[in-house]
Design a protein around this motif. Structure first.
Motif, PDB file in Angstrom:
ATOM      1  N   GLY A 129      38.004  38.087  28.256  1.00  0.00           N
ATOM      2  CA  GLY A 129      37.314  38.060  29.452  1.00  0.00           C
ATOM      3  C   GLY A 129      36.041  38.464  29.528  1.00  0.00           C
ATOM      4  O   GLY A 129      35.215  37.709  30.193  1.00  0.00           O
ATOM      5  N   LEU A 130      35.484  39.420  29.015  1.00  0.00           N
ATOM      6  CA  LEU A 130      34.265  39.934  28.951  1.00  0.00           C
ATOM      7  C   LEU A 130      33.511  39.004  28.044  1.00  0.00           C
ATOM      8  O   LEU A 130      32.139  38.627  28.611  1.00  0.00           O
ATOM      9  CB  LEU A 130      34.178  41.208  28.377  1.00  0.00           C
ATOM     10  N   GLN A 131      33.948  38.466  26.982  1.00  0.00           N
ATOM     11  CA  GLN A 131      33.080  37.410  26.351  1.00  0.00           C
ATOM     12  C   GLN A 131      32.757  36.024  27.083  1.00  0.00           C
ATOM     13  O   GLN A 131      31.688  35.635  27.058  1.00  0.00           O
ATOM     14  CB  GLN A 131      33.856  36.925  24.933  1.00  0.00           C
ATOM     15  N   GLY A 132      33.898  35.732  28.000  1.00  0.00           N
ATOM     16  CA  GLY A 132      33.580  34.748  28.853  1.00  0.00           C
ATOM     17  C   GLY A 132      32.411  34.823  29.946  1.00  0.00           C
ATOM     18  O   GLY A 132      31.577  34.088  30.241  1.00  0.00           O
ATOM     19  N   LEU A 133      32.552  36.255  30.195  1.00  0.00           N
ATOM     20  CA  LEU A 133      31.337  36.635  31.411  1.00  0.00           C
ATOM     21  C   LEU A 133      30.107  36.845  30.775  1.00  0.00           C
ATOM     22  O   LEU A 133      29.128  36.154  31.267  1.00  0.00           O
ATOM     23  CB  LEU A 133      31.869  37.794  31.998  1.00  0.00           C
ATOM     24  N   VAL A 134      29.918  37.402  29.480  1.00  0.00           N
ATOM     25  CA  VAL A 134      28.668  37.318  28.794  1.00  0.00           C
ATOM     26  C   VAL A 134      28.189  35.902  28.523  1.00  0.00           C
ATOM     27  O   VAL A 134      26.942  35.702  28.613  1.00  0.00           O
ATOM     28  CB  VAL A 134      28.890  38.318  27.539  1.00  0.00           C
ATOM     29  N   CYS A 135      28.940  35.000  28.188  1.00  0.00           N
ATOM     30  CA  CYS A 135      28.582  33.795  27.935  1.00  0.00           C
ATOM     31  C   CYS A 135      28.428  32.774  29.289  1.00  0.00           C
ATOM     32  O   CYS A 135      27.965  31.648  29.181  1.00  0.00           O
ATOM     33  CB  CYS A 135      29.781  32.845  26.982  1.00  0.00           C
ATOM     34  N   SER A 136      28.725  33.331  30.494  1.00  0.00           N
ATOM     35  CA  SER A 136      28.471  32.720  31.744  1.00  0.00           C
ATOM     36  C   SER A 136      26.929  32.768  32.192  1.00  0.00           C
ATOM     37  O   SER A 136      26.134  33.674  31.716  1.00  0.00           O
ATOM     38  CB  SER A 136      29.439  32.842  32.703  1.00  0.00           C
ATOM     39  N   GLU A 137      26.647  31.976  33.022  1.00  0.00           N
ATOM     40  CA  GLU A 137      25.489  32.124  33.700  1.00  0.00           C
ATOM     41  C   GLU A 137      25.174  33.368  34.707  1.00  0.00           C
ATOM     42  O   GLU A 137      24.294  33.800  34.782  1.00  0.00           O
ATOM     43  CB  GLU A 137      24.890  30.849  34.492  1.00  0.00           C
ATOM     44  N   ARG A 138      26.707  33.726  35.135  1.00  0.00           N
ATOM     45  CA  ARG A 138      26.310  34.954  36.015  1.00  0.00           C
ATOM     46  C   ARG A 138      25.966  36.398  35.158  1.00  0.00           C
ATOM     47  O   ARG A 138      25.340  37.073  35.754  1.00  0.00           O
ATOM     48  CB  ARG A 138      27.691  35.345  36.516  1.00  0.00           C
ATOM     49  N   TRP A 139      26.024  36.358  33.838  1.00  0.00           N
ATOM     50  CA  TRP A 139      25.649  37.612  33.072  1.00  0.00           C
ATOM     51  C   TRP A 139      24.091  37.520  33.234  1.00  0.00           C
ATOM     52  O   TRP A 139      23.426  38.597  33.406  1.00  0.00           O
ATOM     53  CB  TRP A 139      26.237  37.281  31.502  1.00  0.00           C
ATOM     54  N   THR A 140      23.459  36.363  32.945  1.00  0.00           N
ATOM     55  CA  THR A 140      21.867  36.233  32.944  1.00  0.00           C
ATOM     56  C   THR A 140      21.465  36.427  34.235  1.00  0.00           C
ATOM     57  O   THR A 140      20.346  36.885  34.549  1.00  0.00           O
ATOM     58  CB  THR A 140      21.379  35.010  32.242  1.00  0.00           C
ATOM     59  N   GLU A 141      22.249  35.842  35.480  1.00  0.00           N
ATOM     60  CA  GLU A 141      21.672  36.167  36.634  1.00  0.00           C
ATOM     61  C   GLU A 141      21.736  37.539  37.019  1.00  0.00           C
ATOM     62  O   GLU A 141      20.892  37.900  37.810  1.00  0.00           O
ATOM     63  CB  GLU A 141      22.639  35.111  37.620  1.00  0.00           C
ATOM     64  N   ALA A 142      22.626  38.330  36.461  1.00  0.00           N
ATOM     65  CA  ALA A 142      22.758  39.780  36.930  1.00  0.00           C
ATOM     66  C   ALA A 142      21.444  40.553  36.068  1.00  0.00           C
ATOM     67  O   ALA A 142      21.347  41.587  36.328  1.00  0.00           O
ATOM     68  CB  ALA A 142      23.843  40.379  36.483  1.00  0.00           C
ATOM     69  N   GLY A 143      20.641  39.935  35.321  1.00  0.00           N
ATOM     70  CA  GLY A 143      19.719  40.435  34.769  1.00  0.00           C
ATOM     71  C   GLY A 143      19.765  41.107  33.342  1.00  0.00           C
ATOM     72  O   GLY A 143      19.252  41.927  32.940  1.00  0.00           O
TER      73      GLY A 143
ATOM     74  N   MET B 168      22.948  43.344  25.430  1.00  0.00           N
ATOM     75  CA  MET B 168      23.829  44.075  26.266  1.00  0.00           C
ATOM     76  C   MET B 168      25.477  43.863  26.169  1.00  0.00           C
ATOM     77  O   MET B 168      26.149  44.656  26.272  1.00  0.00           O
ATOM     78  CB  MET B 168      23.432  44.288  27.666  1.00  0.00           C
ATOM     79  N   GLY B 169      25.576  42.443  26.350  1.00  0.00           N
ATOM     80  CA  GLY B 169      26.941  41.829  26.126  1.00  0.00           C
ATOM     81  C   GLY B 169      27.784  42.092  24.866  1.00  0.00           C
ATOM     82  O   GLY B 169      28.890  42.521  24.797  1.00  0.00           O
TER      83      GLY B 169
ATOM     84  N   MET C 271      32.213  40.506  15.672  1.00  0.00           N
ATOM     85  CA  MET C 271      31.613  40.292  14.326  1.00  0.00           C
ATOM     86  C   MET C 271      30.752  38.954  14.528  1.00  0.00           C
ATOM     87  O   MET C 271      29.709  38.744  13.702  1.00  0.00           O
ATOM     88  CB  MET C 271      32.317  40.055  13.337  1.00  0.00           C
ATOM     89  N   THR C 272      31.132  37.881  15.436  1.00  0.00           N
ATOM     90  CA  THR C 272      30.418  36.697  15.384  1.00  0.00           C
ATOM     91  C   THR C 272      29.621  36.759  16.785  1.00  0.00           C
ATOM     92  O   THR C 272      29.318  37.486  17.515  1.00  0.00           O
ATOM     93  CB  THR C 272      31.483  35.540  15.555  1.00  0.00           C
ATOM     94  N   SER C 273      28.780  35.569  16.715  1.00  0.00           N
ATOM     95  CA  SER C 273      27.768  35.568  18.024  1.00  0.00           C
ATOM     96  C   SER C 273      28.799  35.470  19.216  1.00  0.00           C
ATOM     97  O   SER C 273      29.632  35.011  19.119  1.00  0.00           O
ATOM     98  CB  SER C 273      26.833  34.297  17.660  1.00  0.00           C
ATOM     99  N   ALA C 274      28.089  35.946  20.130  1.00  0.00           N
ATOM    100  CA  ALA C 274      28.820  36.232  21.434  1.00  0.00           C
ATOM    101  C   ALA C 274      29.149  34.722  21.965  1.00  0.00           C
ATOM    102  O   ALA C 274      30.175  34.310  22.552  1.00  0.00           O
ATOM    103  CB  ALA C 274      28.018  37.064  22.325  1.00  0.00           C
ATOM    104  N   CYS C 275      28.115  33.834  22.165  1.00  0.00           N
ATOM    105  CA  CYS C 275      28.158  32.629  22.454  1.00  0.00           C
ATOM    106  C   CYS C 275      27.630  31.474  21.808  1.00  0.00           C
ATOM    107  O   CYS C 275      26.787  31.531  20.862  1.00  0.00           O
ATOM    108  CB  CYS C 275      27.600  32.347  23.690  1.00  0.00           C
TER     109      CYS C 275
END
Length: 106
Positions: free
Chosen positions: A23-37, A42-43, A101-105
């Motif tokens: 779930g955290l990976q999905g959040l990190v890969c979403s636009e909301r993560w970057t919108e939060a600055g 950090m992800g 170990m892999t790239s997040a997105c």
């Protein structure tokens, strides 16, 4: 009732950690993560921290089940709980490590 907890808690914790990390990976890969600055580094750090906590928790369960304070009276429950705690530790390492170990997105 305590025997049921000895048997089920490590696998339940693995399930919760699996859900939380993916779930955290999905959040990190979403636009909301970057919108939060927040940036991708950090992800990755957050996902690594979740993985480390999950592995530490599984190790703690395994060590606790081996300690005299938490040992089951029944030899069957003792063996089963240790086997399932070991399986939960292996499952935690095997299923959550690729996310770290892999790239997040992609």
């Amino acid at each position: 009732m305590i025997d049921i907890l000895r048997i089920s808690v490590p696998l339940t914790a693995w399930l919760a950690a699996f859900s939380a990390l993916y779930g955290l990976q999905g959040l990190v890969c979403s636009e909301r993560w970057t919108e939060a600055g927040l940036d991708l580094a950090m992800g990755r750090a957050a996902m690594t921290a979740v993985w480390a906590v999950a592995v530490t928790l599984q190790l703690a369960f395994l060590l606790a089940l081996r300690s005299p304070h938490f040992v089951a009276r029944s030899a069957f429950v003792r063996a089963l709980s240790l086997m399932l705690a070991t399986a939960a530790l292996v499952a935690t390492l095997w299923t959550l490590l690729p996310v770290v170990m892999t790239s997040a997105c992609l």
